[in-house]
Motif scaffolding. Structure first.
Motif, PDB file in Angstrom:
ATOM      1  N   ALA A  66       0.631  -1.108   0.319  1.00  0.00           N
ATOM      2  CA  ALA A  66      -0.103  -0.521   0.257  1.00  0.00           C
ATOM      3  C   ALA A  66       0.735   1.112  -0.049  1.00  0.00           C
ATOM      4  N   ALA A  67       1.995   1.051   0.779  1.00  0.00           N
ATOM      5  CA  ALA A  67       2.907   2.350   0.176  1.00  0.00           C
ATOM      6  C   ALA A  67       3.305   2.287  -0.754  1.00  0.00           C
ATOM      7  N   ASN A  68       3.483   0.985  -1.214  1.00  0.00           N
ATOM      8  CA  ASN A  68       4.041   2.067  -2.538  1.00  0.00           C
ATOM      9  C   ASN A  68       3.688   1.924  -3.857  1.00  0.00           C
ATOM     10  N   LEU A  69       2.191   1.839  -3.805  1.00  0.00           N
ATOM     11  CA  LEU A  69       0.488   2.258  -4.239  1.00  0.00           C
ATOM     12  C   LEU A  69       0.756   3.697  -4.082  1.00  0.00           C
ATOM     13  N   ARG A  70       1.478   4.350  -2.926  1.00  0.00           N
ATOM     14  CA  ARG A  70       0.580   5.980  -3.003  1.00  0.00           C
ATOM     15  C   ARG A  70       2.109   6.452  -3.239  1.00  0.00           C
ATOM     16  N   ASN A  71       3.225   5.899  -2.589  1.00  0.00           N
ATOM     17  CA  ASN A  71       3.822   7.102  -3.019  1.00  0.00           C
ATOM     18  C   ASN A  71       5.291   5.772  -3.626  1.00  0.00           C
ATOM     19  N   PRO A  72       5.318   5.970  -4.553  1.00  0.00           N
ATOM     20  CA  PRO A  72       6.544   4.568  -4.775  1.00  0.00           C
ATOM     21  C   PRO A  72       7.529   4.857  -5.107  1.00  0.00           C
ATOM     22  N   GLY A  73       8.553   4.030  -4.558  1.00  0.00           N
ATOM     23  CA  GLY A  73       9.703   4.017  -4.550  1.00  0.00           C
ATOM     24  C   GLY A  73      10.298   4.648  -3.389  1.00  0.00           C
ATOM     25  N   GLU A  74       9.578   5.854  -2.634  1.00  0.00           N
ATOM     26  CA  GLU A  74       9.770   6.060  -1.211  1.00  0.00           C
ATOM     27  C   GLU A  74      10.211   5.329  -0.012  1.00  0.00           C
ATOM     28  N   PRO A  75      10.813   5.425   0.637  1.00  0.00           N
ATOM     29  CA  PRO A  75      11.031   4.789   1.664  1.00  0.00           C
ATOM     30  C   PRO A  75       9.541   4.674   2.450  1.00  0.00           C
ATOM     31  N   VAL A  76       9.122   2.962   2.992  1.00  0.00           N
ATOM     32  CA  VAL A  76       8.134   3.009   3.801  1.00  0.00           C
ATOM     33  C   VAL A  76       8.724   2.559   5.547  1.00  0.00           C
ATOM     34  N   PRO A  77       7.716   3.359   5.592  1.00  0.00           N
ATOM     35  CA  PRO A  77       8.141   3.265   7.450  1.00  0.00           C
ATOM     36  C   PRO A  77       7.342   1.951   7.646  1.00  0.00           C
ATOM     37  N   ALA A  78       7.994   2.051   9.085  1.00  0.00           N
ATOM     38  CA  ALA A  78       8.011   1.160  10.376  1.00  0.00           C
ATOM     39  C   ALA A  78       6.526   0.420  10.573  1.00  0.00           C
ATOM     40  N   ASN A  79       6.177  -0.886  10.243  1.00  0.00           N
ATOM     41  CA  ASN A  79       4.963  -0.805  10.393  1.00  0.00           C
ATOM     42  C   ASN A  79       4.602  -1.317  11.873  1.00  0.00           C
ATOM     43  N   LEU A  80       3.871  -0.468  12.700  1.00  0.00           N
ATOM     44  CA  LEU A  80       4.128  -0.923  14.226  1.00  0.00           C
ATOM     45  C   LEU A  80       2.424  -0.511  14.563  1.00  0.00           C
ATOM     46  N   GLY A  81       1.532  -1.591  13.585  1.00  0.00           N
ATOM     47  CA  GLY A  81      -0.044  -1.619  14.034  1.00  0.00           C
ATOM     48  C   GLY A  81      -0.452  -2.260  15.316  1.00  0.00           C
ATOM     49  N   THR A  82      -1.532  -2.638  15.030  1.00  0.00           N
ATOM     50  CA  THR A  82      -1.952  -3.345  15.787  1.00  0.00           C
ATOM     51  C   THR A  82      -1.728  -4.931  16.212  1.00  0.00           C
ATOM     52  N   GLU A  83      -1.544  -5.723  14.426  1.00  0.00           N
ATOM     53  CA  GLU A  83      -1.244  -7.313  14.380  1.00  0.00           C
ATOM     54  C   GLU A  83       0.250  -7.754  15.072  1.00  0.00           C
ATOM     55  N   PRO A  84       1.303  -6.319  14.240  1.00  0.00           N
ATOM     56  CA  PRO A  84       2.814  -6.662  14.804  1.00  0.00           C
ATOM     57  C   PRO A  84       2.742  -6.229  16.588  1.00  0.00           C
ATOM     58  N   LEU A  85       2.063  -5.500  17.124  1.00  0.00           N
ATOM     59  CA  LEU A  85       2.089  -5.269  18.086  1.00  0.00           C
ATOM     60  C   LEU A  85       1.562  -6.477  19.346  1.00  0.00           C
TER      61      LEU A  85
END
Length: 413
Positions: A66-85
């Motif tokens: 989804a991050a690459n769909l919005r901003n292709p080629g840009e750095p992707v922020p860490a995923n610290l959402g509900t599932e990983p935590l």
């Protein structure tokens, strides 16, 4: 040397690849799950934890694409959402936090293989292909690094919380007892508030939902303890969605009462072990309950409650699901797809030592009706019933606990 910015064309290709990556097939997702869980056998052996890990891994896939769909080629922020935590929390509680990097790196490798396949399907131009691989690869590596760093921080917080949490201490003592470690009995009894020199009946109570309401599950545990007449039972938090329970000095449990309390908790299941005395019994009964729970999960059983004494043979038969399916298919033939009424009639008849009159009374049906059903069953079986009575009974028992179809089993979860 700084890497050059991707061209407008490459950005569009990255966006298109991300769009494809956001819609993986269920078959690929299952392959992805198997590969990541294979990297950590202790997780794969814990069904509810495995569900949490799968959810976290899939969330990472969606986050990156989804991050690459919005901003292709840009750095992707860490995923610290509900599932990983949630994953971090459960791994810490189970003492498996060191497995986190392995799960993430294997997941990255499998996902990158798919991205490579997508890339080769979008362009054959060498320079475009090089950029379409190199730019997202750097972004993926940085994304995993920053996500792991954030999760490590969360795990450290969880460690501090658990050291102050009495539940963690009780679980640790219980784990030592289950492992056969030399624990002082008086000390263990004092910390657990539970006598170990009695008879024990263990139970596993769990939710099909990995993000189950913890308070709701605790209420079910309390209701279970009261329903069986043991309000001072020992209950241990095994994971977010699982509780281990031990009842002391209880008489025969009433299955109907237990099933009734599950009416208000549709996602909760209960597996009950045998009743055995002493510390060895504490361990053995829990093992029996765990075997029962794993069988129910493995078979995606529509049943929500089971005693080990009722399923020990089926649990043994179905340890290898493929072999069990093959045994059922070969033994029952077309009868595997027969109606539940017809299957129940035949199983009751066999359980009554093939006495038609007794079976008809138990089924509240006329003897002639029973005989007609038995004739219909015989026509569907691959071998005469007289030559395969025991095998047919075992196959029908296994079938009773297994979801009837893949579609049906999916509805159970």
């Amino acid at each position: 040397m700084a890497s050059r910015e991707p061209s407008t064309r490459v950005r569009e290709l990255i966006r298109e690849a991300a769009r494809v990556a956001l819609n993986p097939s269920e078959q690929w997702l299952e392959e992805f799950d198997r590969a990541t869980l294979a990297a950590a056998p202790p997780i794969a052996d814990n069904p509810d934890l495995a569900t949490v890990i799968k959810s976290s891994n899939r969330a990472n896939l969606r986050h990156f694409a989804a991050a690459n769909l919005r901003n292709p080629g840009e750095p992707v922020p860490a995923n610290l959402g509900t599932e990983p935590l949630r994953m971090a929390r459960d791994l810490v509680r189970l003492g498996l936090e060191t497995l986190t990097p392995d799960v993430y790196r294997v997941g990255q490798n499998v996902a990158w293989q798919r991205w490579t396949d997508i890339a080769f399907g979008l362009t054959s131009d060498p320079q475009e292909l090089r950029d379409l691989l190199n730019v997202p690869f750097r972004a993926a590596t940085a994304f995993i690094d920053t996500t792991l760093a954030g999760i490590a921080t969360q795990m450290e917080l969880e460690h501090h919380e658990l050291t102050r949490n009495i539940r963690a201490e009780r679980r640790k003592i219980v784990e030592l007892l289950l492992d056969g470690a030399p624990v002082n009995r008086e000390y263990a009894e004092a910390r657990l508030g539970y006598p170990l020199d009695r008879s024990h009946t263990a139970a596993i109570i769990w939710s099909d939902q990995p993000d189950a309401d913890s308070d709701m599950l605790d209420r079910v545990v309390d209701a279970f303890n009261h329903a069986v007449g043991c309000p001072s039972a020992l209950a241990v938090v095994a994971s977010t969605a699982t509780r281990w329970v031990w009842l002391r000095d209880v008489d025969a449990l009433d299955g109907d009462h237990i099933r009734q309390l599950l009416h208000n908790a549709p996602q909760v299941r209960i597996a009950v072990g045998t009743t055995v005395p002493g510390i060895d019994g504490f361990r053995r009964s829990h093992g029996d309950a765990l075997t029962t729970a794993r069988m129910m999960i493995r078979l995606r059983s529509p049943q929500r409650f089971a005693f080990f004494a009722d399923v020990d043979m089926v649990a043994l038969l179905t340890e290898n699901a493929v072999s069990a399916d093959d045994f059922i298919a070969k033994t029952l033939g077309e009868f595997e797809a027969a109606s539940p009424v017809l299957q129940s009639t035949l199983l009751t008849f066999i359980n009554q030592q093939c006495n038609a009159s007794r079976a008809a009374r138990l089924l509240y049906t006329h003897r002639n009706t029973l005989m007609n059903r038995l004739e219909a069953a015989q026509r569907l079986l691959p071998r005469p019933l007289d030559d395969s009575t025991v095998r047919v009974a075992v196959a029908l028992e296994a079938l009773r606990w297994r979801a009837r179809q893949t579609g049906d089993s999916a509805k159970q979860h």
